[in-house]
Design an enzyme around this catalytic site. Structure first.
Site, mmCIF file in Angstrom:
data_model
loop_
_atom_site.group_PDB
_atom_site.id
_atom_site.type_symbol
_atom_site.label_atom_id
_atom_site.label_comp_id
_atom_site.label_asym_id
_atom_site.label_seq_id
_atom_site.Cartn_x
_atom_site.Cartn_y
_atom_site.Cartn_z
ATOM 1 N N ASP A 266 82.506 -45.838 -21.286
ATOM 2 C CA ASP A 266 81.516 -44.765 -21.434
ATOM 3 C C ASP A 266 80.121 -45.382 -21.356
ATOM 4 O OD1 ASP A 266 79.877 -42.665 -22.163
ATOM 5 O OD2 ASP A 266 81.186 -41.980 -23.796
ATOM 6 N N HIS A 267 79.425 -45.089 -20.251
ATOM 7 C CA HIS A 267 78.124 -45.721 -20.028
ATOM 8 C C HIS A 267 77.048 -45.158 -20.958
ATOM 9 C CE1 HIS A 267 75.814 -48.580 -17.983
ATOM 10 N NE2 HIS A 267 76.134 -48.316 -16.730
ATOM 11 N N ARG A 268 77.339 -44.074 -21.646
ATOM 12 C CA ARG A 268 76.372 -43.572 -22.631
ATOM 13 C C ARG A 268 76.259 -44.534 -23.812
ATOM 14 N NH1 ARG A 268 78.869 -37.860 -24.090
ATOM 15 N NH2 ARG A 268 80.639 -39.281 -24.328
#
Length: 428
Positions: free
Chosen positions: A400-402
């Site tokens: 999850d790049h968040r």
């Protein structure tokens, strides 16, 4: 009444497994008719009849392993000359130019033609009674497959072609692990016959139960979490050696040991070095978990399930092996409980069992990382400036790049790869 005893299979071996009988009680046999097939650790051999007569009894069942000299069939009606020929034939061994022993008339199936030295015989066998030599075969079949009778039977049961395997045992011997690995990788290709269409031009399957839950979870994950995927190739030869040693350990005698176990331990080790991958993104904050509920994606009759091992970080290697075995067995039997599916923090998907090298898995909702273990197969690999065959796999994953930036993701995957390359790091 004459009894035919299992002759010396040669190559220093003292026993053979009865694979199948070509005759039954009451059949009439002649000299050189094939009676049965036997397997030794090095070859599959057809044994011809050394006399004429009628089969009275088969003294050994298929699947049995018997020692040289054991009576295996009883035949009536043979004349005296044939009986004498039989005794001579049973005691006649020729030596090929490599020094290996081969029974007269009992040549190894698929063996290459060789120049024979003068045979050592107890009695000269009449030329008319000598079995015909085996037909020539392509040179590719000249190298015999080295495998013990139980391994050959296992390969036969699982539909694995031993000649297509590269043995990892001593002197290239095919081991049980080699056969099982090949069978697992071939499962997806087993049913080669395409069934006919049925039920009209279309079929409609209701989306309900587990399938409905899976569908909603995948959509939520794919739409809410920006996935970033990375991959790296790994020399897993030492992992394979480590797995082999664990299987030989009395402590792991009753536990299934596979590269997945080392992969799971590697992930637990790498999470401690990169704790951000074991987190949950809530929108307002990132919750880093100081425990690991390790999920294992499992294909079950009900569909894809991801049960997890609670507090996996506290388990020893043996405890983790037992937990993995219990989790997968329960899932495949359809007995997974809702509590076992809840509160996962990180997931492994073992797509290697389907023969896949890698993939881009979708995150399990609520998690920020998932790693895929690809199939492990021999490939050319550069070691100290030389190209050598090594056991190579691909480690891939989605994150999850968040919550996680590329540098953390890369370090984490590199840490997992370093354990697969050198499992001894787990002892530090």
């Amino acid at each position: 009444m004459q009894e035919f005893r299992l002759p010396d299979p040669g190559e220093g071996l003292t026993e053979a497994e009865i694979v199948s009988w070509r005759v039954q009680p009451g059949d009439t046999v002649h000299v050189n008719d094939v009676l049965l097939e036997v397997e030794t650790a090095k070859s599959l051999v057809e044994l011809p009849s050394p006399f004429d007569g009628t089969v009275e009894a088969l003294l050994v069942e298929p699947g049995q392993t018997v020692e040289v000299g054991t009576p295996i069939i009883r035949v009536s009606g043979g004349d005296a000359e044939t009986v004498e020929t039989t005794r001579a034939t049973e005691q006649t061994i020729e030596r090929d130019e490599d020094g290996g022993a081969v029974l007269v008339g009992y040549g190894v199936r698929g063996g290459a033609e060789t120049r024979r030295r003068k045979p050592h015989t107890v009695r000269e066998v009449p030329e008319r009674d000598r079995p015909a030599p085996p037909a020539s075969v392509p040179a590719a079949a000249a190298v015999p497959v080295i495998a013990k009778p139980p391994i050959r039977k296992l390969a036969k049961d699982l539909g694995v072609d031993l000649a297509a395997l590269e043995g990892t045992g001593l002197a290239g011997e095919v081991t049980r692990d080699d056969v099982v690995r090949a069978a697992e990788q071939a499962k997806v290709f087993r049913n080669l016959d395409a069934p006919a269409w049925s039920g009209g031009r279309e079929e409609r399957l209701p989306v309900k139960g587990v399938r409905k839950v899976i569908a909603q979870a995948m959509v939520d994950s794919a739409q809410s979490a920006p996935h970033v995927s990375v991959f790296t190739d790994v020399d897993a030869s030492r992992t394979m050696e480590f797995v082999k040693r664990l299987k030989a350990s009395p402590d792991f005698a009753d536990v299934k040991v596979s590269p997945l176990l080392i992969m799971a331990k590697a992930i637990l080790w790498a999470i401690r070095r990169n704790p951000l991958v074991n987190s949950t993104f809530t929108g307002d904050e990132i919750v880093i978990h100081h425990y690991v509920n390790l999920g294992i994606a499992a294909a079950t009759p009900r569909g894809l399930l991801v049960p997890n091992i609670k507090d996996a970080q506290d388990l020893s290697l043996l405890e983790l092996a037992k937990a993995l075995q219990q989790l997968t067995t329960t899932a495949r039997e359809g007995r997974t409980q809702p509590a076992e599916l809840a509160n996962g923090t990180f997931t492994i998907t073992n797509i290697g069992v389907f023969g896949m090298d890698t993939g881009t898995p979708i995150l399990n909702p609520g998690e920020t990382g998932i790693v895929a273990l690809g199939t492990i197969r021999q490939k050319p690999w550069v070691v100290d400036g030389e190209v050598r065959p090594r056991w190579v796999t691909t480690v891939g994953g989605s994150f999850d790049h968040r919550a996680i930036d590329g540098d953390v993701i890369s370090r984490f995957v590199a840490d997992v790869a370093s354990i697969l390359e050198e499992p001894a790091l787990l002892l530090d």
